[in-house]
Design a protein around this motif. Structure first.
Motif, PDB file in Angstrom:
ATOM      1  N   SER A  19       0.976  -1.274   0.009  1.00 47.48           N
ATOM      2  CA  SER A  19       0.153   0.016  -0.004  1.00 47.48           C
ATOM      3  C   SER A  19       0.951   1.329   0.044  1.00 47.48           C
ATOM      4  CB  SER A  19      -0.953  -0.074   1.239  1.00 47.48           C
ATOM      5  OG  SER A  19      -0.266   0.241   2.449  1.00 47.48           O
ATOM      6  N   ALA A  20       2.039   1.140   0.107  1.00 54.29           N
ATOM      7  CA  ALA A  20       3.079   2.291   0.145  1.00 54.29           C
ATOM      8  C   ALA A  20       3.237   2.771  -1.217  1.00 54.29           C
ATOM      9  CB  ALA A  20       4.369   1.806   0.672  1.00 54.29           C
ATOM     10  N   THR A  21       2.695   2.209  -2.341  1.00 60.33           N
ATOM     11  CA  THR A  21       2.871   2.689  -3.734  1.00 60.33           C
ATOM     12  C   THR A  21       2.478   4.177  -3.806  1.00 60.33           C
ATOM     13  OG1 THR A  21       0.638   1.837  -4.269  1.00 60.33           O
ATOM     14  CG2 THR A  21       2.715   0.321  -4.488  1.00 60.33           C
ATOM     15  N   GLY A  22       1.496   4.648  -3.186  1.00 57.94           N
ATOM     16  CA  GLY A  22       1.190   6.130  -3.439  1.00 57.94           C
ATOM     17  C   GLY A  22       2.098   6.884  -2.941  1.00 57.94           C
ATOM     18  N   GLY A  23       2.770   6.564  -1.888  1.00 60.87           N
ATOM     19  CA  GLY A  23       3.972   7.479  -1.243  1.00 60.87           C
ATOM     20  C   GLY A  23       5.175   7.407  -2.304  1.00 60.87           C
ATOM     21  N   PHE A  24       5.251   6.182  -2.807  1.00 57.72           N
ATOM     22  CA  PHE A  24       6.337   6.143  -3.932  1.00 57.72           C
ATOM     23  C   PHE A  24       6.048   6.911  -5.062  1.00 57.72           C
ATOM     24  CE2 PHE A  24       8.226   4.053  -7.605  1.00 57.72           C
ATOM     25  CZ  PHE A  24       9.676   4.208  -7.300  1.00 57.72           C
ATOM     26  N   GLU A  25       4.824   6.973  -5.647  1.00 56.60           N
ATOM     27  CA  GLU A  25       4.385   7.826  -6.620  1.00 56.60           C
ATOM     28  C   GLU A  25       4.854   9.189  -6.244  1.00 56.60           C
ATOM     29  OE1 GLU A  25       0.656   8.894  -9.741  1.00 56.60           O
ATOM     30  OE2 GLU A  25       0.558   7.506  -7.610  1.00 56.60           O
ATOM     31  N   LYS A 127      -7.118  -9.541  -6.560  1.00 54.33           N
ATOM     32  CA  LYS A 127      -6.797  -8.239  -7.419  1.00 54.33           C
ATOM     33  C   LYS A 127      -7.757  -7.234  -6.536  1.00 54.33           C
ATOM     34  CE  LYS A 127      -9.263  -7.324 -11.395  1.00 54.33           C
ATOM     35  NZ  LYS A 127      -9.814  -6.086 -10.882  1.00 54.33           N
ATOM     36  N   TRP A 128      -7.073  -6.019  -6.527  1.00 53.32           N
ATOM     37  CA  TRP A 128      -7.954  -4.875  -6.038  1.00 53.32           C
ATOM     38  C   TRP A 128      -7.261  -3.637  -6.781  1.00 53.32           C
ATOM     39  CZ3 TRP A 128      -4.049  -7.490  -3.721  1.00 53.32           C
ATOM     40  CH2 TRP A 128      -2.594  -6.792  -3.122  1.00 53.32           C
ATOM     41  N   ASN A 129      -8.023  -2.644  -6.590  1.00 52.22           N
ATOM     42  CA  ASN A 129      -7.677  -1.213  -7.292  1.00 52.22           C
ATOM     43  C   ASN A 129      -7.780  -0.286  -6.323  1.00 52.22           C
ATOM     44  OD1 ASN A 129      -9.093  -3.163  -9.267  1.00 52.22           O
ATOM     45  ND2 ASN A 129      -8.393  -1.828 -10.670  1.00 52.22           N
ATOM     46  N   ASN A 130      -6.903   0.741  -6.559  1.00 54.57           N
ATOM     47  CA  ASN A 130      -7.229   2.025  -5.721  1.00 54.57           C
ATOM     48  C   ASN A 130      -7.300   3.208  -7.131  1.00 54.57           C
ATOM     49  OD1 ASN A 130      -4.601   2.767  -6.933  1.00 54.57           O
ATOM     50  ND2 ASN A 130      -3.395   2.349  -5.000  1.00 54.57           N
ATOM     51  N   ASP A 131      -7.311   4.487  -6.661  1.00 55.41           N
ATOM     52  CA  ASP A 131      -7.489   5.497  -7.454  1.00 55.41           C
ATOM     53  C   ASP A 131      -6.538   5.320  -8.798  1.00 55.41           C
ATOM     54  OD1 ASP A 131      -9.496   6.454  -5.886  1.00 55.41           O
ATOM     55  OD2 ASP A 131      -8.137   7.903  -4.882  1.00 55.41           O
ATOM     56  N   SER A 143       6.462 -19.070  -3.665  1.00 55.98           N
ATOM     57  CA  SER A 143       6.733 -17.618  -3.897  1.00 55.98           C
ATOM     58  C   SER A 143       5.283 -16.984  -3.966  1.00 55.98           C
ATOM     59  CB  SER A 143       7.360 -17.442  -5.291  1.00 55.98           C
ATOM     60  OG  SER A 143       8.652 -18.059  -5.080  1.00 55.98           O
ATOM     61  N   VAL A 144       5.401 -15.621  -3.536  1.00 52.21           N
ATOM     62  CA  VAL A 144       4.125 -14.632  -3.886  1.00 52.21           C
ATOM     63  C   VAL A 144       4.484 -13.448  -4.668  1.00 52.21           C
ATOM     64  CG1 VAL A 144       2.608 -13.116  -2.346  1.00 52.21           C
ATOM     65  CG2 VAL A 144       3.185 -15.450  -1.402  1.00 52.21           C
ATOM     66  N   ILE A 145       3.751 -13.427  -5.837  1.00 54.32           N
ATOM     67  CA  ILE A 145       4.226 -12.367  -6.640  1.00 54.32           C
ATOM     68  C   ILE A 145       3.269 -11.364  -6.641  1.00 54.32           C
ATOM     69  CG2 ILE A 145       4.220 -11.840  -9.120  1.00 54.32           C
ATOM     70  CD1 ILE A 145       4.906 -15.402  -7.809  1.00 54.32           C
ATOM     71  N   VAL A 146       3.580 -10.238  -6.548  1.00 54.83           N
ATOM     72  CA  VAL A 146       2.664  -9.028  -6.336  1.00 54.83           C
ATOM     73  C   VAL A 146       2.986  -8.087  -7.554  1.00 54.83           C
ATOM     74  CG1 VAL A 146       1.592  -7.114  -5.003  1.00 54.83           C
ATOM     75  CG2 VAL A 146       2.403  -9.076  -3.849  1.00 54.83           C
ATOM     76  N   LEU A 147       1.876  -7.778  -8.621  1.00 60.79           N
ATOM     77  CA  LEU A 147       1.940  -6.833  -9.533  1.00 60.79           C
ATOM     78  C   LEU A 147       1.393  -5.777  -9.396  1.00 60.79           C
ATOM     79  CD1 LEU A 147       1.596  -9.699 -12.321  1.00 60.79           C
ATOM     80  CD2 LEU A 147       3.706  -8.775 -11.226  1.00 60.79           C
ATOM     81  N   GLN A 148       1.750  -4.441  -9.658  1.00 62.81           N
ATOM     82  CA  GLN A 148       0.942  -3.299  -9.622  1.00 62.81           C
ATOM     83  C   GLN A 148       1.012  -2.512 -11.055  1.00 62.81           C
ATOM     84  OE1 GLN A 148       1.864   0.008  -6.702  1.00 62.81           O
ATOM     85  NE2 GLN A 148       2.546   1.010  -8.583  1.00 62.81           N
ATOM     86  N   ALA A 149       0.170  -2.115 -11.809  1.00 61.19           N
ATOM     87  CA  ALA A 149       0.226  -1.673 -12.912  1.00 61.19           C
ATOM     88  C   ALA A 149      -1.063  -0.608 -13.104  1.00 61.19           C
ATOM     89  CB  ALA A 149      -0.422  -2.747 -13.931  1.00 61.19           C
ATOM     90  N   PRO A 150      -0.724   0.455 -13.981  1.00 61.14           N
ATOM     91  CA  PRO A 150      -1.788   1.564 -14.294  1.00 61.14           C
ATOM     92  C   PRO A 150      -3.075   1.134 -14.211  1.00 61.14           C
ATOM     93  CG  PRO A 150      -0.089   1.824 -15.658  1.00 61.14           C
ATOM     94  CD  PRO A 150       0.223   0.512 -15.214  1.00 61.14           C
ATOM     95  N   ASP A 151      -3.503  -0.170 -14.896  1.00 60.12           N
ATOM     96  CA  ASP A 151      -4.921  -0.401 -14.745  1.00 60.12           C
ATOM     97  C   ASP A 151      -4.897  -2.093 -15.071  1.00 60.12           C
ATOM     98  OD1 ASP A 151      -5.254  -0.911 -17.640  1.00 60.12           O
ATOM     99  OD2 ASP A 151      -5.320   1.449 -17.779  1.00 60.12           O
ATOM    100  N   ASP A 152      -5.960  -2.432 -15.005  1.00 62.91           N
ATOM    101  CA  ASP A 152      -6.209  -4.059 -15.238  1.00 62.91           C
ATOM    102  C   ASP A 152      -5.686  -4.439 -16.611  1.00 62.91           C
ATOM    103  OD1 ASP A 152      -7.433  -4.141 -12.853  1.00 62.91           O
ATOM    104  OD2 ASP A 152      -9.335  -4.518 -13.610  1.00 62.91           O
ATOM    105  N   THR A 153      -5.873  -3.880 -17.719  1.00 61.92           N
ATOM    106  CA  THR A 153      -5.292  -3.998 -18.889  1.00 61.92           C
ATOM    107  C   THR A 153      -3.870  -4.655 -18.960  1.00 61.92           C
ATOM    108  OG1 THR A 153      -4.959  -2.039 -20.070  1.00 61.92           O
ATOM    109  CG2 THR A 153      -7.391  -2.770 -20.041  1.00 61.92           C
ATOM    110  N   TYR A 154      -3.083  -3.896 -18.027  1.00 57.71           N
ATOM    111  CA  TYR A 154      -1.627  -4.278 -18.183  1.00 57.71           C
ATOM    112  C   TYR A 154      -1.510  -5.665 -17.630  1.00 57.71           C
ATOM    113  CZ  TYR A 154      -0.235   0.589 -19.447  1.00 57.71           C
ATOM    114  OH  TYR A 154      -0.484   1.682 -19.770  1.00 57.71           O
TER     115      TYR A 154
END
Length: 160
Positions: A19-25, A127-131, A143-154
């Motif tokens: 959830s720290a991705t917003g801070g990273f951005e 899967k979940w989305n934020n703004d 292994s646990v793999i976590v992917l973050q992308a601009p939207d679901d299509t990616y």
């Protein structure tokens, strides 16, 4: 100073704080330019390997190599790679591996509770989305793999 702050944020992300991705951005937006990150944007889809897994990064994105995390101790490892494009969109691939992966992927899910079960490219996960991002987490063997992308299509394109 900025490099140290970004590294600290990446380290927090690598330890499971997805959830720290917003801070990273926000940190990226404070940088003067991508030149400081030495990003080379690609003109075609690019295959990358994170740990023992292969992924496809879409055309127009480039790796932020100076922010990559690759930590191993005993039989545990954490690999995180970041990619961005000229629009400041981010793709993040995080791979946590251990001989003792006994927890479920729900431990990597956002606390806001808006997740849903999903199957992407044959992988069952959450899967979940934020703004601004779509996030998909799945478990494969140890292994646990976590992917973050601009939207679901990616997400479908990233997973090989």
């Amino acid at each position: 100073m900025k490099k140290y702050l970004i590294f600290l944020l990446v380290l927090l992300l690598a330890l499971g704080a997805v959830s720290a991705t917003g801070g990273f951005e926000d940190m990226l937006n404070e940088l003067d330019s991508f030149a400081e990150l030495n990003v080379n944007f690609t003109d075609s889809d690019t295959n990358v390997t994170v740990g023992d897994y292969n992924f496809t990064i879409p055309k127009g994105f480039g790796a932020i190599d100076m922010l990559s995390v690759n930590v191993s101790e005993n039989n545990d490892s954490q690999n995180v790679k970041f990619f961005t494009n000229s629009n400041h969109d981010m793709i993040t691939i995080s791979l946590s591996s251990s001989d003792n992966v006994t927890d479920t992927i729900y431990n990597f899910v956002s606390d806001d509770g808006s997740c849903e079960n999903a199957t992407i490219a044959g992988h069952d996960g959450i899967k979940w989305n934020n703004d601004t991002y779509s996030i998909f987490a799945f478990q494969d063997n140890n292994s646990v793999i976590v992917l973050q992308a601009p939207d679901d299509t990616y997400l479908e394109k990233i997973i090989n």
